[in-house]
Enzyme design. Structure first.
Site, PDB file in Angstrom:
ATOM      1  N   ASP A 106       0.595  -1.346   0.146  1.00 23.15           N
ATOM      2  CA  ASP A 106       0.012   0.011  -0.107  1.00 23.15           C
ATOM      3  C   ASP A 106       0.660   1.237   0.150  1.00 23.15           C
ATOM      4  O   ASP A 106       0.448   2.328   0.663  1.00 23.15           O
ATOM      5  CB  ASP A 106      -1.003   0.215   1.337  1.00 23.15           C
ATOM      6  CG  ASP A 106      -1.840  -1.201   0.962  1.00 23.15           C
ATOM      7  OD1 ASP A 106      -2.143  -1.771   0.043  1.00 23.15           O
ATOM      8  OD2 ASP A 106      -2.742  -1.227   2.037  1.00 23.15           O
ATOM      9  N   THR A 158      -0.962  -8.529   7.359  1.00 25.71           N
ATOM     10  CA  THR A 158      -0.459  -9.382   6.534  1.00 25.71           C
ATOM     11  C   THR A 158       0.840 -10.095   7.219  1.00 25.71           C
ATOM     12  O   THR A 158       1.125 -11.237   7.033  1.00 25.71           O
ATOM     13  CB  THR A 158       0.375  -8.527   5.336  1.00 25.71           C
ATOM     14  OG1 THR A 158      -1.102  -8.165   4.625  1.00 25.71           O
ATOM     15  CG2 THR A 158       0.966  -9.304   4.231  1.00 25.71           C
ATOM     16  N   TYR A 170      -2.561  -1.653  10.170  1.00 24.03           N
ATOM     17  CA  TYR A 170      -3.581  -2.249   9.500  1.00 24.03           C
ATOM     18  C   TYR A 170      -3.102  -3.199   8.657  1.00 24.03           C
ATOM     19  O   TYR A 170      -3.165  -4.357   8.994  1.00 24.03           O
ATOM     20  CB  TYR A 170      -4.243  -0.944   8.988  1.00 24.03           C
ATOM     21  CG  TYR A 170      -5.089  -0.103   9.753  1.00 24.03           C
ATOM     22  CD1 TYR A 170      -6.605  -0.558  10.168  1.00 24.03           C
ATOM     23  CD2 TYR A 170      -4.755   0.947  10.239  1.00 24.03           C
ATOM     24  CE1 TYR A 170      -7.327   0.183  11.020  1.00 24.03           C
ATOM     25  CE2 TYR A 170      -5.318   1.761  11.286  1.00 24.03           C
ATOM     26  CZ  TYR A 170      -6.758   1.255  11.625  1.00 24.03           C
ATOM     27  OH  TYR A 170      -7.315   2.256  12.436  1.00 24.03           O
ATOM     28  N   CYS A 171      -2.648  -2.593   7.400  1.00 24.39           N
ATOM     29  CA  CYS A 171      -2.413  -3.901   6.351  1.00 24.39           C
ATOM     30  C   CYS A 171      -0.925  -4.615   6.540  1.00 24.39           C
ATOM     31  O   CYS A 171      -0.896  -5.670   6.363  1.00 24.39           O
ATOM     32  CB  CYS A 171      -2.554  -3.080   4.868  1.00 24.39           C
ATOM     33  SG  CYS A 171      -4.397  -2.359   4.621  1.00 24.39           S
ATOM     34  N   VAL A 172       0.034  -3.750   7.252  1.00 26.90           N
ATOM     35  CA  VAL A 172       1.183  -4.548   7.370  1.00 26.90           C
ATOM     36  C   VAL A 172       1.220  -5.555   8.475  1.00 26.90           C
ATOM     37  O   VAL A 172       1.408  -6.611   8.432  1.00 26.90           O
ATOM     38  CB  VAL A 172       2.395  -3.412   7.568  1.00 26.90           C
ATOM     39  CG1 VAL A 172       3.636  -4.077   7.923  1.00 26.90           C
ATOM     40  CG2 VAL A 172       2.631  -2.596   6.561  1.00 26.90           C
TER      41      VAL A 172
END
Length: 179
Positions: A9, A119, A114-116
């Protein structure tokens, strides 16, 4: 051991003047250098892009969907599109990794909390040897914590995470051995 650098992202819609990310320029420079070393060692570089819903800055029809222009994206790099915080959820990522014999992931990008984070946890749950460079991810200040506190907190959590392949290895981008 085959490695993949996952860059999550790093899109224009997340790096705006009204949402300053901690050390954004420094992060881009470190990611470009790390990507060069991963490619030179025969690994792969995978950019993950968030496809936001209509009206979201990360919607594919908006300028914010595009990767930051200072990132070095080569034709040999892979792009994986996602619609959730987890880069594995309903994406081609796991199949791509399996097809290429990748068993070690270096997970970086935006946003730490969030995304890190999602994942990293998903990779660990799947048994991947996972490296999360301590200076390889960023976020912004939140009402409850500064960006630096969020980054430090997540680095500590990942380093102590109970998972099939062990916790994530936390090191500086410059210390990652991509071979």
């Amino acid at each position: 051991m085959a490695s993949a650098l996952i860059i999550i992202d790093m899109q224009q819609g997340s790096f705006t003047p009204d949402q300053p990310r901690h050390d954004a320029a420094g992060l881009v420079a470190r990611l470009n250098e790390l990507a060069d070393r991963v490619r030179a060692a025969g690994g792969m570089v995978i950019f993950i892009q968030q496809d936001g819903p209509e009206g979201d800055p990360h919607h594919p029809s908006n300028p914010g969907w595009h990767l930051l222009p200072d990132l070095d994206v080569l034709p040999s790099d892979q792009i994986v599109r996602k619609t959730a915080c987890d880069a594995f959820l309903y994406t081609e990522l796991e199949g791509l990794l399996a097809d290429c014999g990748i068993d070690r992931l270096i997970i970086t990008g935006c946003a730490t909390d969030y995304c890190v984070d999602t994942t990293v946890r998903s990779a660990l749950a799947r048994g991947y040897r996972t490296i999360a460079p301590a200076d390889g991810h960023t976020t912004l200040d939140r009402p409850h914590l500064s960006a630096l506190q969020i980054i430090a907190h997540h680095n500590a959590i990942w380093a102590d995470f109970i998972a099939p392949g062990g916790p994530a290895e936390i090191t500086a981008c410059a210390a990652v051995d991509p071979s």
